[in-house]
Design a protein around this motif. Structure first.
Motif, PDB file in Angstrom:
ATOM      1  N   UNK B 510      10.239  -9.294  -4.064  1.00  0.00           N
ATOM      2  CA  UNK B 510       9.592  -8.278  -3.229  1.00  0.00           C
ATOM      3  C   UNK B 510       9.197  -7.012  -3.957  1.00  0.00           C
ATOM      4  N   UNK B 511       8.938  -7.124  -5.266  1.00  0.00           N
ATOM      5  CA  UNK B 511       8.574  -5.926  -6.039  1.00  0.00           C
ATOM      6  C   UNK B 511       7.338  -5.228  -5.516  1.00  0.00           C
ATOM      7  N   UNK B 512       6.402  -6.002  -4.996  1.00  0.00           N
ATOM      8  CA  UNK B 512       5.143  -5.382  -4.575  1.00  0.00           C
ATOM      9  C   UNK B 512       5.393  -4.375  -3.464  1.00  0.00           C
ATOM     10  N   UNK B 513       6.461  -4.562  -2.736  1.00  0.00           N
ATOM     11  CA  UNK B 513       6.827  -3.629  -1.668  1.00  0.00           C
ATOM     12  C   UNK B 513       7.728  -2.519  -2.200  1.00  0.00           C
ATOM     13  N   UNK B 514       8.803  -2.912  -2.879  1.00  0.00           N
ATOM     14  CA  UNK B 514       9.782  -1.915  -3.329  1.00  0.00           C
ATOM     15  C   UNK B 514       9.148  -0.902  -4.288  1.00  0.00           C
ATOM     16  N   UNK B 515       8.391  -1.402  -5.258  1.00  0.00           N
ATOM     17  CA  UNK B 515       7.787  -0.481  -6.223  1.00  0.00           C
ATOM     18  C   UNK B 515       6.739   0.405  -5.544  1.00  0.00           C
ATOM     19  N   UNK B 516       6.017  -0.152  -4.580  1.00  0.00           N
ATOM     20  CA  UNK B 516       5.037   0.655  -3.851  1.00  0.00           C
ATOM     21  C   UNK B 516       5.749   1.753  -3.053  1.00  0.00           C
ATOM     22  N   UNK B 517       6.907   1.422  -2.497  1.00  0.00           N
ATOM     23  CA  UNK B 517       7.682   2.441  -1.779  1.00  0.00           C
ATOM     24  C   UNK B 517       8.067   3.595  -2.697  1.00  0.00           C
ATOM     25  N   UNK B 518       8.506   3.254  -3.896  1.00  0.00           N
ATOM     26  CA  UNK B 518       8.904   4.283  -4.867  1.00  0.00           C
ATOM     27  C   UNK B 518       7.759   5.252  -5.122  1.00  0.00           C
ATOM     28  N   UNK B 519       6.589   4.675  -5.398  1.00  0.00           N
ATOM     29  CA  UNK B 519       5.448   5.508  -5.780  1.00  0.00           C
ATOM     30  C   UNK B 519       4.911   6.252  -4.561  1.00  0.00           C
ATOM     31  N   UNK B 520       4.916   5.592  -3.424  1.00  0.00           N
ATOM     32  CA  UNK B 520       4.456   6.253  -2.198  1.00  0.00           C
ATOM     33  C   UNK B 520       5.314   7.474  -1.913  1.00  0.00           C
ATOM     34  N   UNK B 521       6.611   7.297  -2.017  1.00  0.00           N
ATOM     35  CA  UNK B 521       7.533   8.382  -1.725  1.00  0.00           C
ATOM     36  C   UNK B 521       7.426   9.493  -2.764  1.00  0.00           C
ATOM     37  N   UNK B 522       7.288   9.103  -4.004  1.00  0.00           N
ATOM     38  CA  UNK B 522       7.316  10.086  -5.089  1.00  0.00           C
ATOM     39  C   UNK B 522       6.001  10.853  -5.206  1.00  0.00           C
ATOM     40  N   UNK B 523       4.891  10.153  -5.022  1.00  0.00           N
ATOM     41  CA  UNK B 523       3.594  10.793  -5.245  1.00  0.00           C
ATOM     42  C   UNK B 523       2.840  11.093  -3.957  1.00  0.00           C
ATOM     43  N   UNK B 524       3.397  10.698  -2.836  1.00  0.00           N
ATOM     44  CA  UNK B 524       2.765  11.028  -1.562  1.00  0.00           C
ATOM     45  C   UNK B 524       1.485  10.249  -1.302  1.00  0.00           C
ATOM     46  N   UNK B 525       1.427   9.043  -1.827  1.00  0.00           N
ATOM     47  CA  UNK B 525       0.254   8.187  -1.595  1.00  0.00           C
ATOM     48  C   UNK B 525       0.623   7.175  -0.512  1.00  0.00           C
ATOM     49  N   UNK B 526      -0.237   6.985   0.498  1.00  0.00           N
ATOM     50  CA  UNK B 526       0.100   5.997   1.535  1.00  0.00           C
ATOM     51  C   UNK B 526       0.349   4.613   0.909  1.00  0.00           C
ATOM     52  N   UNK B 527       1.347   3.916   1.408  1.00  0.00           N
ATOM     53  CA  UNK B 527       1.756   2.658   0.779  1.00  0.00           C
ATOM     54  C   UNK B 527       0.633   1.625   0.764  1.00  0.00           C
ATOM     55  N   UNK B 528      -0.247   1.683   1.764  1.00  0.00           N
ATOM     56  CA  UNK B 528      -1.325   0.697   1.795  1.00  0.00           C
ATOM     57  C   UNK B 528      -2.368   0.964   0.695  1.00  0.00           C
ATOM     58  N   UNK B 529      -2.287   2.130   0.057  1.00  0.00           N
ATOM     59  CA  UNK B 529      -3.222   2.433  -1.033  1.00  0.00           C
ATOM     60  C   UNK B 529      -2.606   2.157  -2.405  1.00  0.00           C
ATOM     61  N   UNK B 530      -1.505   1.426  -2.410  1.00  0.00           N
ATOM     62  CA  UNK B 530      -0.827   1.151  -3.673  1.00  0.00           C
ATOM     63  C   UNK B 530      -0.742  -0.360  -3.892  1.00  0.00           C
ATOM     64  N   UNK B 531      -1.163  -0.797  -5.056  1.00  0.00           N
ATOM     65  CA  UNK B 531      -1.034  -2.204  -5.398  1.00  0.00           C
ATOM     66  C   UNK B 531      -0.163  -2.339  -6.644  1.00  0.00           C
ATOM     67  N   UNK B 532       0.585  -3.416  -6.699  1.00  0.00           N
ATOM     68  CA  UNK B 532       1.451  -3.674  -7.845  1.00  0.00           C
ATOM     69  C   UNK B 532       0.900  -4.874  -8.606  1.00  0.00           C
TER      70      UNK B 532
END
Lengths: 264, 790
Positions: B510-532
């Motif tokens: 489930x890295x595509x979710x967990x890593x996106x959560x990290x970056x979303x939380x840290x950089x304030x980018x909506x999770x749907x705008x993050x791809x792994x």
């Protein structure tokens, strides 16, 4: 899988004719044993005669004293038949415990019996309930049908057409599945019938057999307690990495008592 | 906490494609002009090859080429290497006999690779393989690790005397002997850690192709660490420049360790693809997976625990024989040494520990890391012997553990077997687990079960594991051939979406979710705008892949470091846009602000400015794309308590697992839903090992008897209870996320918990795994035994 010539038979007589053309022909019913065997290249038939499309082999007919199941009837159809469940609940239960849903939706009663896998469930039903196997040539009593491991009384061009189960007064089936394959390590069908008590055991030996000591004990009193202290003999039973003959012999007793209890 | 940020139970982004059949697994990929390979495998466990005649196969319909070991040998295809050199007691390095991808003159296990047929179709390749005539001189094989270690055993390799790969030790023998000399009680136990076959849902597969236009190769393969595979294939096996090989591990359907390694199949395909000038595909049939995937476990151990009059552990002595199979798989040597014996302290303060491990070659498939890799074996030895010690001394099973726990104020805690635990609170997890399991009410439940004719037992397992194996310098000193850091790249696209490149590889985690959560939380980018993006060596910076529960602790930390760099650069751009000093700019929740003012610019605006630098700080590079490489300071040490309760039907020997409590300390949790899923899967595998699974070879012929699911018993849903899963938290002090790793915990904790419960129910000291129905029935019939081993 090796190459073979495929035929789709239109009738039982057509199938018999096709089978007769070559000694290396095989019948394909539900395919649950034949197809894996072919895929593993363990069999090399010249012709495969598919009897799955033959209408006369389909269907379940239930009357007051018997249940007749067409040889091409899938396990799932028997398991889900309200009529079978009313007439012989143990039979419906047995069919519902064969393999998994995919197997039950493809496998047929005729195919299972003709194959006579030592760990299959249906042989216990046929022998335990004293059924009659009807073929395109004759009627064969259950006691004459099963000849040994993967061996039956059928001849090369003989095709099972239906199985006739007399409705018992009581019957119960209990299966102890192999934890890996979920085939029966021991399966016991007990039945109180007009012709007497019958106890058939599958999975434990090279072929389904009757446990006559248990039949005698139950004939005097059809109750689980009647089997207390009675032990099946381990001699001649299967012994493999899943269970020794001694363990299987013990399980026959346990499953028989539980089957009697379930029969009520 | 936002509903998609750190700590949120976000549903897995990747599941849509998996659940709708839109995943792209290796066998889903087809290349233009693709041919198919089939490997002819040895039907014998041990045989000399006198002669191979491939003429009829080469003439068969559709056949493009047939190669044997003579061909790969002539072409100087190298030996498959083992990437960790373990140095034995004598100071000698381990014995690493040649491991040719295609057997040259000897086959050493059933399933060993004899020849490859490349044809227009799979069926034609398989048909042709039957036409290869191999003249074998069949030899007597040696199958079990105990037989192979005996004097006079058949020699698997002529250049490995006595079949011993290494004879290794760890800990202070003299101190341990001294501890035993003053013991008031010594508990002894002999046990076997049963051999397992991994059985990932997706069988191994590969497609290899050579592009003559640019003289380079591509390998699509079911693998957990594509960069490591690329390194091995290029530098150690085929002698290629790494710039000439792209390895792609696309969606991978489970690995559990078995897809870490460099296998013969992709090696031969890669080499052959240039010779035949066509892409070549191979996909294992399930029976090939059983035969030739690297197996797991297979230890035989004698252990002794010395206690004082109060039940305090004084010393622990362990001697283990570990089966490495016929050849050394990629990390085979590290598993029964540094990943096993270093964990023998467990959660306890045992001051003196000495362990000896002999690894032994046999005529069986190679054995390597399998979910937990050494740590389940260590936990099984320790948590079984502690349980037996409790029974022998009459001290309550929870109390004896509690008395010996490393206390919460003792961290960092240096064990006598090399590891230094970073943080933990073992009593907290034990207490919570006992509460969830209603430990106090167990006696009443046992009585109630007896009335129903059932034998009820309870079992504890207080496990520890070491995850995120590191630091690189330390593992290098211990013989590792690779570094164990990880890479992370955070790339803003001009309009503010983010692409993360990670060197970790997801094959179910489930890295595509967990890593996106990290970056979303840290950089304030909506999770749907993050791809792994992961798994493609042409896209992702060099990385070490996924195994050993390392991805979040090491890979996630790398991503966090890359985020830090993004913020640092972003502040410079934001300061310029807001006409403020860089040191006055703060960043929070996706917004750069000038401290004490309401001036702000968004991360999106900063990202756009970085790519369209019309109004931009002088001297600053354009772009917003940062890479970090993170090398951890230490392992992380997840730990916890599992409590199993089982009921046995003494008439049949059927064991029903009726209750399971898992309380794990994974440090901070990023996605509790994914963590719970990982724990569930691990427990299922642990229950499988304890009750159902066991690889069986015929001891005489070496034929694999459990070669299909008809005989190899995988756990199924109806074998399992609902799990009560909870966590405690002592954050990891040395990684930026405070996380520890959760992927293997269940598989490590579960087997001893369940065997402790089964033996408790039966009133016996020990039962070997798998605790099959027949074994349990026999034990129930013969009644309690007094002592496990003398």
């Amino acid at each position: 899988m090796y190459n073979f010539t495929y035929h789709r038979a239109s009738s039982v007589s057509d199938a018999a004719k096709l089978l007769g053309q070559d000694a290396e022909s095989k019948i394909l019913a539900g395919g649950q044993t034949l197809l894996p065997t072919l895929k593993q290249r363990l069999a090399q038939p010249s012709h495969v005669v598919d009897i799955g499309g033959i209408g006369e082999l389909q269907g379940i007919k239930v009357s007051a004293d018997k249940v007749v199941i067409g040889a091409g009837t899938r396990h799932a159809a028997v398991a889900m038949s309200a009529e079978v469940a009313r007439a012989i609940p143990a039979l419906a239960k047995l069919a519902g415990g064969i393999g998994d849903p995919q197997v039950r939706n493809m496998g047929t009663i005729g195919g299972s019996l003709a194959n006579n896998d030592p760990a299959a469930d249906y042989p216990a039903a046929v022998l335990g309930l004293g059924a009659t196997v009807h073929t395109n040539k004759r009627a064969i009593a259950a006691d004459d049908f099963f000849k040994g491991m993967f061996e039956t009384a059928l001849d090369d061009q003989e095709i099972i057409t239906s199985v006739e189960f007399p409705v018992p007064q009581k019957a119960g089936y209990m299966k102890f599945p192999n934890p890996a394959s979920r085939y029966a390590m021991v399966g016991v069908m007990v039945a109180q019938t007009k012709a007497g008590v019958r106890v058939a055991v599958t999975g434990a030996g090279p072929s389904v057999f009757r446990w006559q000591d248990a039949e005698k004990a139950l004939a005097s009193k059809f109750a689980a307690a009647a089997l207390d202290g009675l032990a099946a003999k381990a001699d001649g039973l299967n012994s493999d990495m899943h269970g020794s003959a001694e363990y299987r012999a013990h399980l026959i007793g346990v499953m028989a008592r539980r089957a009697v209890a379930e029969a009520g | 906490m936002s509903d998609t940020g750190i700590g949120a139970a976000v549903r897995r982004k990747e599941d849509f494609r998996f659940l709708t059949g839109k995943g792209h697994y290796t066998d889903d990929i087809n290349r233009p002009g693709q041919a198919y390979a089939y490997f002819l495998r040895s039907p014998h466990a041990f045989a000399r090859i006198r002669k191979i005649d491939t003429a009829a196969a080469k003439a068969a319909p559709g056949v493009i080429a047939v190669y044997t070991g003579a061909d790969t040998n002539a072409a100087k295809v190298g030996s498959l290497p083992c990437g960790w050199v373990v140095t034995g007691k004598s100071g000698e390095p381990h014995k690493a006999p040649a491991h040719p991808p295609l057997a040259v003159d000897t086959v050493r296990y059933v399933g060993d690779h004899v020849a490859v047929v490349i044809a227009e179709s799979r069926a034609q390749a398989k048909d042709a393989a039957e036409k290869i005539a191999v003249d074998y001189d069949v030899l007597k094989p040696v199958i079990s690790v105990t037989d192979a270690a005996k004097p006079g055993a058949p020699q698997v390799h002529a250049d490995v005397p006595g079949n011993i790969c290494y004879d290794w030790e760890i800990g202070d023998k003299a101190a341990t002997d001294a501890a035993f000399a003053k013991a008031t009680h010594v508990t002894k136990l002999d046990l076997v850690n049963n051999r397992l076959i991994p059985n990932a849902m997706e069988p191994r597969a590969a497609i290899c192709e050579y592009d003559s236009g640019v003289d380079s190769y591509t390998c699509f393969v079911t693998n957990q660490n594509p960069h490591v595979l690329k390194l091995i294939l290029c530098a150690f096996v085929l002698g290629l420049s790494e710039s000439k090989l792209r390895v792609v591990a696309p969606d991978v359907g489970g690995g559990f360790g078995s897809k870490i390694y460099c296998y013969a199949e992709e090696t031969v395909l890669l080499w052959a693809s240039k010779h035949v000038g066509r892409p070549i595909k191979w996909a294992a049939e399930r029976s090939e997976s059983f035969l030739s995937d690297a197996h797991g476990r297979d230890h035989v151990t004698h252990a002794e625990l010395a206690l004082d009059k109060d039940g305090k552990f004084l010393g622990f002595r362990v001697a283990t024989l570990a089966n490495v199979g016929s050849y050394l798989s990629t990390f085979a040597t590290a598993v029964p040494s540094y990943l096993y014996a270093t964990l023998l302290a467990g959660q306890y303060t045992t001051p003196a520990i000495h362990a000896e491990v002999k690894t032994v070659f046999t005529n069986t498939a190679p054995v390597d890391a399998y979910r937990g890799a050494g740590r389940p074996e260590a936990t099984y030895v320790l948590e079984r012997i502690v349980e037996v010690a409790a029974r022998e001394t009459g001290i309550d099973r929870a109390e004896i553990r509690r008395r010996n726990f490393v206390p919460p104020d003792a961290f960092p805690y240096q064990t006598p077997v090399a590891l230094a635990y970073d943080s933990g609170n073992y009593a907290a997890a034990l207490d919570l687990a006992l509460k969830h399991a209603d430990y106090k009410g167990f006696a009443a439940r046992k009585v109630e079960a007896e009335k129903r004719g059932r034998l009820r037992g309870i079992g504890l397992s207080c496990y520890i594991e070491a995850c995120g194996i590191a630091p690189s310098a330390v593992v290098g000193a211990l013989g590792a051939g690779v570094g164990l850091w990880e890479s992370g790249q955070v790339r803003f696209n001009p309009t503010g979406s983010v692409t993360i490149h990670t060197g970790a590889h997801s094959h179910g985690q489930g890295h595509e979710t967990t890593f996106a959560q990290l970056v979303s939380d840290t950089l304030g980018v909506p999770i749907e705008n993050i791809e792994v993006v992961h798994g493609d060596t042409d896209k992702v910076p060099f990385g070490m892949g996924t195994y050993g529960s390392r991805s979040l602790a090491v890979g996630g930390s790398a991503i966090m470091r890359a985020c830090d760099k993004i913020i640092t650069k972003g502040k410079k751009i934001a300061a310029h846009l807001m006409e403020a000093a860089v040191e006055d700019v703060e960043f929070s929740k996706g917004v750069f602000k000038v401290s004490g003012t309401d001036k702000n610019v968004s991360m999106q605006q900063v990202a756009f400015t970085a790519y369209v630098p019309h109004n931009y700080p002088e001297g600053l590079e354009p772009g917003l794309d940062e890479t970090a490489f993170y090398d951890p300071l230490n392992f992380t040490f997840p730990a916890g308590t599992h409590v199993a309760q089982a009921e046995i039907d003494p008439q049949t020997g059927v064991t029903e697992v009726v209750n399971w409590v898992a309380v794990d300390d994974f440090g901070n949790v990023i996605n509790p839903l994914i963590v719970e899923g990982q724990v569930h899967g691990g427990i299922a595998q642990g229950i499988g090992q304890a009750l159902l699974e066991g690889c069986v070879y015929d001891p005489e012929s070496g034929q694999l008897l459990t070669g299909s699911f008809m005989d190899y018993c995988m756990p199924r849903a109806d074998d399992l209870p609902s799990f009560k899963v909870d966590t405690t938290k002592t954050p990891c002090p040395h990684n930026p996320l405070g996380v520890k790793g959760c992927g293997e915990a269940g598989a490590i904790a579960a087997p001893p918990a369940l065997i402790n419960a089964v033996t408790d129910a039966l009133g016996i000291m020990h039962m070997e795994m798998p605790a099959t129905r027949e074994k349990v029935w026999r034990a129930a019939r013969s009644g309690p035994l007094k002592r496990a081993a003398e």
